[in-house]
Write a protein that holds these residues in place. Structure first.
Motif, PDB file in Angstrom:
ATOM      1  N   ALA A  94      28.409  52.164  30.371  1.00 41.79           N
ATOM      2  CA  ALA A  94      28.209  52.951  29.149  1.00 41.79           C
ATOM      3  C   ALA A  94      28.538  52.110  27.915  1.00 41.79           C
ATOM      4  CB  ALA A  94      29.080  54.200  29.180  1.00 41.79           C
ATOM      5  N   GLN A  95      29.625  51.358  28.015  1.00 39.43           N
ATOM      6  CA  GLN A  95      29.984  50.498  26.874  1.00 39.43           C
ATOM      7  C   GLN A  95      28.911  49.448  26.627  1.00 39.43           C
ATOM      8  OE1 GLN A  95      33.954  48.692  26.502  1.00 39.43           O
ATOM      9  NE2 GLN A  95      34.602  50.054  28.136  1.00 39.43           N
ATOM     10  N   CYS A 108      38.571  52.920  27.900  1.00 46.87           N
ATOM     11  CA  CYS A 108      38.171  52.209  29.117  1.00 46.87           C
ATOM     12  C   CYS A 108      38.191  50.737  28.738  1.00 46.87           C
ATOM     13  CB  CYS A 108      36.767  52.633  29.549  1.00 46.87           C
ATOM     14  SG  CYS A 108      36.039  51.501  30.765  1.00 46.87           S
ATOM     15  N   THR A 109      39.013  49.943  29.433  1.00 47.99           N
ATOM     16  CA  THR A 109      39.151  48.532  29.033  1.00 47.99           C
ATOM     17  C   THR A 109      38.291  47.615  29.899  1.00 47.99           C
ATOM     18  OG1 THR A 109      41.096  48.386  30.433  1.00 47.99           O
ATOM     19  CG2 THR A 109      41.476  48.783  28.081  1.00 47.99           C
ATOM     20  N   ALA A 128      39.730  59.026  34.659  1.00 45.05           N
ATOM     21  CA  ALA A 128      39.008  57.774  34.890  1.00 45.05           C
ATOM     22  C   ALA A 128      37.801  57.741  33.968  1.00 45.05           C
ATOM     23  CB  ALA A 128      38.553  57.706  36.336  1.00 45.05           C
ATOM     24  N   CYS A 129      37.261  56.548  33.724  1.00 45.90           N
ATOM     25  CA  CYS A 129      36.117  56.422  32.830  1.00 45.90           C
ATOM     26  C   CYS A 129      34.924  57.176  33.415  1.00 45.90           C
ATOM     27  CB  CYS A 129      35.758  54.949  32.652  1.00 45.90           C
ATOM     28  SG  CYS A 129      34.230  54.714  31.727  1.00 45.90           S
ATOM     29  N   PRO A 130      34.320  58.078  32.650  1.00 45.40           N
ATOM     30  CA  PRO A 130      33.176  58.835  33.176  1.00 45.40           C
ATOM     31  C   PRO A 130      31.988  57.945  33.509  1.00 45.40           C
ATOM     32  CG  PRO A 130      33.628  59.431  30.858  1.00 45.40           C
ATOM     33  CD  PRO A 130      34.681  58.459  31.281  1.00 45.40           C
ATOM     34  N   SER A 131      31.972  56.733  33.006  1.00 41.82           N
ATOM     35  CA  SER A 131      30.848  55.849  33.305  1.00 41.82           C
ATOM     36  C   SER A 131      31.146  54.919  34.477  1.00 41.82           C
ATOM     37  CB  SER A 131      30.490  55.037  32.062  1.00 41.82           C
ATOM     38  OG  SER A 131      29.538  54.054  32.368  1.00 41.82           O
ATOM     39  N   TRP A 154      32.989  63.911  27.592  1.00 39.68           N
ATOM     40  CA  TRP A 154      33.734  62.734  27.139  1.00 39.68           C
ATOM     41  C   TRP A 154      32.781  61.557  27.059  1.00 39.68           C
ATOM     42  CZ3 TRP A 154      38.881  63.310  25.710  1.00 39.68           C
ATOM     43  CH2 TRP A 154      39.396  64.596  25.957  1.00 39.68           C
ATOM     44  N   ASP A 155      32.676  61.035  25.858  1.00 42.58           N
ATOM     45  CA  ASP A 155      31.676  60.033  25.554  1.00 42.58           C
ATOM     46  C   ASP A 155      32.329  58.658  25.431  1.00 42.58           C
ATOM     47  OD1 ASP A 155      28.937  59.562  24.592  1.00 42.58           O
ATOM     48  OD2 ASP A 155      29.984  58.940  22.758  1.00 42.58           O
ATOM     49  N   VAL A 156      31.691  57.659  26.045  1.00 46.45           N
ATOM     50  CA  VAL A 156      32.255  56.301  26.004  1.00 46.45           C
ATOM     51  C   VAL A 156      31.626  55.530  24.845  1.00 46.45           C
ATOM     52  CG1 VAL A 156      32.693  54.201  27.341  1.00 46.45           C
ATOM     53  CG2 VAL A 156      32.350  56.396  28.516  1.00 46.45           C
TER      54      VAL A 156
END
Ligand SMILES: NC(=O)c1ccc[n+]([C@@H]2O[C@H](COP(=O)([O-])OP(=O)(O)OC[C@H]3O[C@@H](n4cnc5c(N)ncnc54)[C@H](O)[C@@H]3O)[C@@H](O)[C@H]2O)c1
Ligand SMILES: [Zn+2]
Length: 664
Positions: free
Chosen positions: A415-416, A408-409, A389-392, A310-312
């Motif tokens: 990652a974002q 992911c907010t 949950a966000c992987p990052s 799963w990529d952000v």
């Protein structure tokens, strides 16, 4: 197993695979199916006495479940296949002195159209070659390029291929992520199997004609193409080739253009040009002797889905990426492909460890089209579980939209942050050439970069503190950053990666008269939605994110980055006597500079037209003034131009005007 058993096994497999394939859900990739046929063919050739009865190789298509069976006036056959140049030469040797036409082999569904006294009375699918299905109602409702009436008396039969355009296919899948179509060919077949045209109205097809039966039969392929055109059809493009070299050159040329076309091709068809010679050559059990299909490398292959990661993304979207066992498809080796979102995974029933069909056509990012043969599962396959949950950054995710896309907010998600910085430096945005993704990641990990404005504080000394960087590279990076401060409004808007705001949004805001990023941030909803193509959702996203980015705008300005509209952001200033002044034009087909013969990207040519005063649009409508055609134009644009009475001009005319005006 003895040979007899092996033959029977292969024959059964051919029948089973064909059934599934012609029902629109293939169990294996074409290459794998072809290998089964080839093995069967070789065994039967060596042991003719063991040929199965019936022999599936003597049959065409599948004995499909026909709703309204109709017998064909003459059989609709398959084609002998070739994959090597020697086979093309051998084909010419079989017919000494006979010229051949080479046509693209469109990958759709073949249809026979019967006209009586000039009226379309019947459209029939190939079926098993002898008997097909009556699909007249669906064809009338859903297929472009099939005239209801033709200027001919008596009985006329036109044969050709109905295809789903790639653009239609993509638009459909974007609109229906929960029930995606697997490939355009299967989609075309499925469309004409619908019970009610209304249910598949978004799945329009286009028909290309390649064969004609009338009492006034054309003598050569050139006459044939003319006759088809004069009846109102789009004829498949046909090239006259006198020898194998010319034919191979034509095949290569078709293959090279394959990516630029709006429809799938799976090869090229060679056919004797002379009608009498073609007829005299006769047929085998399932194919004409006077024709040959040269098959291109597949755009679809099977491979194993090894894992899903799963990529952000830069807007926080969490997208599933398929990690695949390497597979050569559509001209490159693919190891990664998109899986769109969790709804698509669910709809296609995909599991880790499955053998999946990977599709890559044209410039499209490879994607996993579906699972093949669920019966092959061993039980070791694993379900694909979306993260909670966000992987990052580990923050909880939110779901958005019907396809339940995950986001992911957390705006400071690492990652974002990296993705946004990479995007800011990319060519479409600030275009900081010497600062690539690898460096951005290193600098972000070291805590030096967090926002785009931080890039402009980098110094040579700072960079030299890192391992594996020399004086020369450090200088180059700093110079590149320095040279890239003139970002301007359009590219800044793109670079900030505001959710829902596309490159088009940025362009339109500039053209609507906004002078700076701050002006957009302060505009308020009313002024924003007054801009073409900006709706309340895009406006709300612009307001929300630009408000949040206020301090970043101040930092960028403080570091000498321009956020004001620039000349390059606006349409060029045009003299009143410019050759295309005031005209709305659509450019189609492939464009070549007549002086060098060099291929020119369509956007570059559009820009030249804009310099000459034109407004460019992407689709033909009643407000279009001119359709400018390059080489190899698709049928749908021409049909639309005709419908709206739009003037059609060849690119050569426009080039002359551009050159005369000193614009090109
Ligand atoms: N994956 C599977 O399980 C599976 C199963 C069965 C068949 N297949 C595939 O389907 C194909 C079987 O062959 P087929 O008999 O359906 O079609 P074919 O490949 O033999 O070609 C014949 C068809 O080509 C079309 N065509 C397109 N352009 C043409 C042109 N310019 N002139 C003449 N014909 C043109 C016609 O519709 C015609 O019916 C093979 O490629 C095979 O790999 C795959
Ligand atoms: Zn995150």
């Amino acid at each position: 197993m003895d040979t007899r058993e092996r033959i029977q096994e292969l024959a059964d497999r051919v029948v089973a695979l064909r059934d599934a394939y012609y029902q629109g859900s293939p169990l294996v990739a074409d290459a794998e199916y072809d290998a089964v046929e080839d093995e069967l063919r070789a065994l039967i050739a060596a042991h003719p006495e063991l040929a199965p009865d019936p022999n599936p190789l003597d049959q065409v298509g599948a004995p499909s479940v026909l709703h309204a069976p109709i017998r064909h006036s003459r059989p609709m056959l398959s084609l002998e296949k070739a994959t090597k140049p020697e086979q093309v030469a051998a084909f010419f040797d079989r017919f000494p002195g006979q010229p051949v036409v080479v046509m693209p082999k469109l990958d759709g569904l073949s249809l026979a159209l019967v006209y009586e006294q000039g009226r379309l009375v019947r459209a029939i699918t190939r079926g098993d070659g002898t008997t097909g299905d009556d699909v007249t109602v669906l064809v009338r409702a859903l297929t472009d390029g099939i005239p209801d009436r033709v200027g001919a008396t008596g009985r006329v039969e036109v044969r050709g291929e109905a295809v789903m355009l790639r653009s239609t296919f993509t638009a459909y899948n974007v609109a229906h992520p929960d029930k995606p179509l697997i490939n355009p060919r299967g989609a075309a077949a499925g469309t004409l199997r619908a019970k009610d045209p209304a249910t598949v109205a978004e799945r329009r097809l286009v028909f290309f004609a390649f064969d004609l039966d009338t009492e006034i039969a054309a003598e050569t392929a050139a006459d044939l193409a003319d006759a088809l055109r004069s009846l109102g059809f789009t004829a498949a493009e046909m090239r006259h080739c006198a020898d194998p070299d010319a034919a191979l050159a034509a095949i290569t040329e078709i293959e090279q253009r394959r990516n630029d076309l709006d429809y799938d091709l799976d090869g090229a068809v060679l056919r004797l040009s002379d009608r009498d010679a073609y007829a005299a050559a006769g047929t085998r059990s399932s194919s004409p002797r006077g024709a040959l299909a040269y098959k291109f490398a597949a755009e679809e292959k099977t491979t194993v889905l090894a894992d899903v990661v799963w990529d952000v993304g830069k807007t926080g979207k969490i997208a599933p990426v398929a990690h695949l066992e390497p597979v050569f498809v559509g001209g490159t080796t693919v190891t990664r492909a998109t899986l769109a979102n969790q709804e698509v995974i669910r709809a296609r029933g995909i599991r880790i460890g499955d053998t999946v069909l990977v599709r890559r056509a044209g410039d499209v990012i490879p994607f996993v089209a579906g699972v093949l043969d669920e019966s092959k599962r061993t039980g070791a396959e694993r379900e694909i579980v979306p993260p909670s949950a966000c992987p990052s950054c580990g923050q909880p995710l939110t779901e958005q939209g019907n396809s339940r896309e995950l986001f992911c907010t957390n705006v400071s998600c690492p990652a974002q942050t990296v993705r946004r910085l990479i995007h800011w430096a990319s060519r479409a945005a600030a275009d900081i050439e010497a600062v690539g993704p690898v460096w951005i990641e290193r600098l972000a990990e070291a805590g030096i970069l967090e926002n785009p404005s931080d890039i402009y504080t980098l110094t040579k000394e700072r960079l030299l503190e890192f391992d594996r960087i020399g004086e020369v590279s450090a200088t180059r990076m700093v110079e590149s950053i320095d040279a890239a401060r003139g970002v301007g409004l359009r590219r800044a808007l793109i670079g900030l990666a505001i959710p829902m705001a596309s490159e088009g949004t940025a362009t339109r805001l500039c053209r609507a008269g906004f002078g700076s990023l701050e002006e957009v941030a302060d505009a308020g909803e009313e002024r924003l939605v007054a801009v073409e193509d900006i709706g309340p959702k895009v406006a709300a996203s612009l307001i929300e994110h630009l408000t949040r980015l206020r301090p970043e705008m101040e930092r960028l300005r403080a570091r000498g980055v321009s956020l004001d509209v620039r000349e390059e952001d606006l349409p060029p200033v045009v003299a009143a006597d410019a050759p295309l002044a005031g005209k709305t034009v659509v450019v189609t087909g492939s464009i070549n500079d007549p002086r060098s013969g060099e291929k020119i990207p369509r956007p570059t040519f559009q820009r030249l037209c804009e310099k000459a005063g034109a407004t460019t649009a992407s689709s033909v409508s009643a407000s279009t003034d001119l359709l400018i055609t390059g080489a190899d134009v698709g049928a749908s644009k021409l049909t639309k131009a005709e419908k709206h009475g739009v003037e059609v001009v060849d690119q050569s005319v426009i080039w002359q005007q551009l050159i005369a005006a000193g614009l090109a």
